[in-house]
Design a protein around this motif. Sequence first.
Motif, PDB file in Angstrom:
ATOM      1  N   ARG A 122       0.877  -1.213   0.175  1.00  0.00           N
ATOM      2  CA  ARG A 122       0.033   0.149  -0.029  1.00  0.00           C
ATOM      3  C   ARG A 122       1.070   1.399  -0.103  1.00  0.00           C
ATOM      4  O   ARG A 122       0.560   2.353  -0.659  1.00  0.00           O
ATOM      5  CB  ARG A 122      -0.968   0.059   1.316  1.00  0.00           C
ATOM      6  CG  ARG A 122      -1.989  -0.950   0.943  1.00  0.00           C
ATOM      7  CD  ARG A 122      -2.997  -0.621   2.167  1.00  0.00           C
ATOM      8  NE  ARG A 122      -2.591  -0.769   3.561  1.00  0.00           N
ATOM      9  CZ  ARG A 122      -2.567  -2.032   4.246  1.00  0.00           C
ATOM     10  NH1 ARG A 122      -2.925  -3.046   3.440  1.00  0.00           N
ATOM     11  NH2 ARG A 122      -2.232  -2.152   5.448  1.00  0.00           N
ATOM     12  N   LEU A 123       2.011   1.211   0.621  1.00  0.00           N
ATOM     13  CA  LEU A 123       3.018   2.373   0.848  1.00  0.00           C
ATOM     14  C   LEU A 123       3.726   2.651  -0.401  1.00  0.00           C
ATOM     15  O   LEU A 123       4.314   3.686  -0.838  1.00  0.00           O
ATOM     16  CB  LEU A 123       3.689   2.372   2.195  1.00  0.00           C
ATOM     17  CG  LEU A 123       2.829   2.343   3.329  1.00  0.00           C
ATOM     18  CD1 LEU A 123       3.787   2.107   4.659  1.00  0.00           C
ATOM     19  CD2 LEU A 123       2.245   3.829   3.394  1.00  0.00           C
ATOM     20  N   ALA A 124       4.078   1.456  -0.974  1.00  0.00           N
ATOM     21  CA  ALA A 124       5.146   1.746  -2.129  1.00  0.00           C
ATOM     22  C   ALA A 124       4.445   2.284  -3.289  1.00  0.00           C
ATOM     23  O   ALA A 124       3.430   2.024  -3.610  1.00  0.00           O
ATOM     24  CB  ALA A 124       5.705   0.310  -2.433  1.00  0.00           C
ATOM     25  N   THR A 125       4.967   2.799  -4.039  1.00  0.00           N
ATOM     26  CA  THR A 125       4.610   2.875  -5.687  1.00  0.00           C
ATOM     27  C   THR A 125       4.363   1.842  -6.493  1.00  0.00           C
ATOM     28  O   THR A 125       3.466   1.858  -7.101  1.00  0.00           O
ATOM     29  CB  THR A 125       5.549   3.957  -6.370  1.00  0.00           C
ATOM     30  OG1 THR A 125       5.864   5.236  -5.339  1.00  0.00           O
ATOM     31  CG2 THR A 125       4.851   4.594  -7.626  1.00  0.00           C
ATOM     32  N   SER A 126       5.082   0.924  -6.395  1.00  0.00           N
ATOM     33  CA  SER A 126       5.032  -0.707  -6.961  1.00  0.00           C
ATOM     34  C   SER A 126       5.964  -1.156  -6.251  1.00  0.00           C
ATOM     35  O   SER A 126       6.651  -1.192  -5.510  1.00  0.00           O
ATOM     36  CB  SER A 126       5.694  -0.187  -8.419  1.00  0.00           C
ATOM     37  OG  SER A 126       7.110   0.040  -8.620  1.00  0.00           O
ATOM     38  N   CYS A 127       5.301  -2.675  -6.316  1.00  0.00           N
ATOM     39  CA  CYS A 127       5.869  -3.790  -5.378  1.00  0.00           C
ATOM     40  C   CYS A 127       5.896  -5.086  -5.947  1.00  0.00           C
ATOM     41  O   CYS A 127       4.625  -5.039  -6.747  1.00  0.00           O
ATOM     42  CB  CYS A 127       5.483  -3.405  -3.788  1.00  0.00           C
ATOM     43  SG  CYS A 127       6.259  -4.697  -2.762  1.00  0.00           S
ATOM     44  N   SER A 128       6.734  -5.753  -5.960  1.00  0.00           N
ATOM     45  CA  SER A 128       6.355  -7.083  -6.543  1.00  0.00           C
ATOM     46  C   SER A 128       7.607  -7.964  -5.969  1.00  0.00           C
ATOM     47  O   SER A 128       8.483  -7.762  -5.196  1.00  0.00           O
ATOM     48  CB  SER A 128       6.456  -7.322  -8.175  1.00  0.00           C
ATOM     49  OG  SER A 128       7.999  -6.854  -8.422  1.00  0.00           O
ATOM     50  N   MET A 129       7.178  -9.341  -5.992  1.00  0.00           N
ATOM     51  CA  MET A 129       7.859 -10.342  -5.412  1.00  0.00           C
ATOM     52  C   MET A 129       8.272 -11.698  -6.077  1.00  0.00           C
ATOM     53  O   MET A 129       7.033 -12.078  -6.821  1.00  0.00           O
ATOM     54  CB  MET A 129       7.422 -10.597  -3.992  1.00  0.00           C
ATOM     55  CG  MET A 129       8.190 -11.754  -2.933  1.00  0.00           C
ATOM     56  SD  MET A 129       7.241 -11.753  -1.307  1.00  0.00           S
ATOM     57  CE  MET A 129       5.602 -12.075  -1.698  1.00  0.00           C
ATOM     58  N   THR A 130       9.074 -12.572  -5.893  1.00  0.00           N
ATOM     59  CA  THR A 130       9.355 -13.687  -6.374  1.00  0.00           C
ATOM     60  C   THR A 130       9.770 -14.553  -5.282  1.00  0.00           C
ATOM     61  O   THR A 130      10.711 -14.337  -4.322  1.00  0.00           O
ATOM     62  CB  THR A 130      10.137 -13.966  -7.263  1.00  0.00           C
ATOM     63  OG1 THR A 130      10.072 -15.239  -8.015  1.00  0.00           O
ATOM     64  CG2 THR A 130      11.589 -13.538  -7.286  1.00  0.00           C
ATOM     65  N   SER A 131       9.469 -15.854  -5.250  1.00  0.00           N
ATOM     66  CA  SER A 131       9.852 -16.990  -4.130  1.00  0.00           C
ATOM     67  C   SER A 131       9.695 -18.340  -4.467  1.00  0.00           C
ATOM     68  O   SER A 131       8.987 -18.713  -5.370  1.00  0.00           O
ATOM     69  CB  SER A 131       8.925 -16.671  -2.871  1.00  0.00           C
ATOM     70  OG  SER A 131       9.391 -17.287  -1.791  1.00  0.00           O
ATOM     71  N   ARG A 132      10.571 -19.182  -4.075  1.00  0.00           N
ATOM     72  CA  ARG A 132      10.651 -20.710  -4.160  1.00  0.00           C
ATOM     73  C   ARG A 132      10.903 -21.197  -3.080  1.00  0.00           C
ATOM     74  O   ARG A 132      11.697 -20.844  -2.073  1.00  0.00           O
ATOM     75  CB  ARG A 132      11.493 -20.673  -5.337  1.00  0.00           C
ATOM     76  CG  ARG A 132      11.692 -22.543  -5.414  1.00  0.00           C
ATOM     77  CD  ARG A 132      12.582 -22.875  -6.918  1.00  0.00           C
ATOM     78  NE  ARG A 132      12.046 -22.446  -8.024  1.00  0.00           N
ATOM     79  CZ  ARG A 132      12.456 -22.552  -9.170  1.00  0.00           C
ATOM     80  NH1 ARG A 132      13.604 -23.424  -8.994  1.00  0.00           N
ATOM     81  NH2 ARG A 132      11.984 -22.191 -10.085  1.00  0.00           N
ATOM     82  N   LEU A 133       9.836 -22.150  -2.466  1.00  0.00           N
ATOM     83  CA  LEU A 133      10.112 -23.001  -1.294  1.00  0.00           C
ATOM     84  C   LEU A 133      11.294 -23.700  -1.262  1.00  0.00           C
ATOM     85  O   LEU A 133      11.819 -24.398  -2.237  1.00  0.00           O
ATOM     86  CB  LEU A 133       8.744 -23.980  -1.157  1.00  0.00           C
ATOM     87  CG  LEU A 133       7.615 -23.643  -0.893  1.00  0.00           C
ATOM     88  CD1 LEU A 133       6.511 -24.796  -1.065  1.00  0.00           C
ATOM     89  CD2 LEU A 133       7.318 -22.977   0.355  1.00  0.00           C
ATOM     90  N   GLY A 134      12.199 -23.413  -0.209  1.00  0.00           N
ATOM     91  CA  GLY A 134      13.456 -24.050   0.019  1.00  0.00           C
ATOM     92  C   GLY A 134      14.680 -23.369  -0.340  1.00  0.00           C
ATOM     93  O   GLY A 134      15.670 -23.572  -0.116  1.00  0.00           O
ATOM     94  N   SER A 135      14.162 -22.279  -1.055  1.00  0.00           N
ATOM     95  CA  SER A 135      15.428 -21.450  -1.830  1.00  0.00           C
ATOM     96  C   SER A 135      15.553 -19.855  -1.194  1.00  0.00           C
ATOM     97  O   SER A 135      16.518 -19.577  -1.147  1.00  0.00           O
ATOM     98  CB  SER A 135      15.293 -21.323  -3.345  1.00  0.00           C
ATOM     99  OG  SER A 135      15.274 -22.726  -3.933  1.00  0.00           O
ATOM    100  N   GLY A 136      14.191 -19.433  -1.123  1.00  0.00           N
ATOM    101  CA  GLY A 136      14.323 -18.057  -0.413  1.00  0.00           C
ATOM    102  C   GLY A 136      13.488 -17.126  -1.152  1.00  0.00           C
ATOM    103  O   GLY A 136      12.594 -17.689  -2.251  1.00  0.00           O
ATOM    104  N   THR A 137      13.405 -15.749  -1.052  1.00  0.00           N
ATOM    105  CA  THR A 137      12.367 -14.871  -1.428  1.00  0.00           C
ATOM    106  C   THR A 137      13.061 -13.590  -1.922  1.00  0.00           C
ATOM    107  O   THR A 137      14.242 -13.395  -1.231  1.00  0.00           O
ATOM    108  CB  THR A 137      11.401 -14.476  -0.524  1.00  0.00           C
ATOM    109  OG1 THR A 137      10.746 -15.656  -0.110  1.00  0.00           O
ATOM    110  CG2 THR A 137      10.394 -13.427  -1.006  1.00  0.00           C
ATOM    111  N   ALA A 138      12.854 -12.827  -2.806  1.00  0.00           N
ATOM    112  CA  ALA A 138      13.321 -11.674  -3.297  1.00  0.00           C
ATOM    113  C   ALA A 138      12.041 -10.554  -3.568  1.00  0.00           C
ATOM    114  O   ALA A 138      11.019 -10.852  -4.013  1.00  0.00           O
ATOM    115  CB  ALA A 138      14.143 -11.646  -4.541  1.00  0.00           C
TER     116      ALA A 138
END
Length: 346
Positions: A122-138
């Motif tokens: 809500r606060l960001a102008t834009s926001c996105s994410m990627t993730s994989r179980l057991g590997s991590g998140t960005a």
Amino acid sequence: MEEVTAATTCLPLVRDEAWLPVEETAHVGRIRRTATALTQRLGFTANRTAEVGLAVTEIGTNLHKHARQGVVLIRTVRGERDAAVEVVAVDRGPGIGDIALAWQDGQSTTGTLGVGLGAVARLATSCSMTSRLGSGTALVARFAPTKVWTPEWGVESAAGITRPINGEEVCGDAYAFCRGADRMTLMMCDGSGHGPLAAAASDTAVRLFRDLAPMPPDQLVTRLHQALRGTRGGAVAVADIDLVARTVRYCGLGNIAGAVLAGDRKQGMISVPGVAGHQARTIRAFDYPLPDRAVVALHSDGLTERWGVDFGADLVQDEPVLIATTLLREAGVRNDDASVLVARPA
């Protein structure tokens, strides 16, 4: 190749300000202070600065609580008339099985970034994410002076990331990219050695590239080789992506790695031996097909080349900056300056 026209865009200008680990509670305050100091330098209002501080605190707190080896990159993204703060968070945590659910308020179980994600979005102008179980998140969150904002360079189809070697404040690697109506041109330089002198060489390459692109890659590398005389020199590579013919013409001098990624296939591109600014017996370009939904990636030798297309990012859906960040996390295992540049041609 066509000459430079007004339609050619060599924006944005990105400056990596700080890589900050998030391993204990005190680190959360440090990333908040770094981000809000940057917003103040860019002239954000006090209210917007407070919003950025709240969002970055949520990102850092959730990394500390739920992740392993979490780090945050804070940087500026500038156009000719405006600027934004970009926050990139990456970890080697448990990963997130349901990203859509993780964005909802009230989701705070281990394995998600927690209740703060809804607030960050809500606060960001834009926001996105990627993730994989057991590997991590960005995750990437951008904060412009206002939440409703259209960057002057339009939708970003290429993005990069750099990380200095341990103990150095600046990275000796640099990259740039330009886009026209029917082509994209990517450039990367790995300045020889580390620190300010390596960075000075790569900055020279970036400035010349922005003045000359687009230009046939072998001619551009030749000009870069000439311009880097008197500096430490370095490895350079240029990839010209023809969006109409669906081809990539690639010219590399030294140890920049390039690849075209499509489906389950990684097509490596050839760089010839040499050091721009010092030694170049042969400068030669090679042509490669560009399949539909392909991604083009360049990286310095701060990353190992022993990675495949299944390195943890969704090449079709993820933003280029998230693909670059995930690749850096998985392949940036060498204690060296590192850079990654990723383009997803339309």
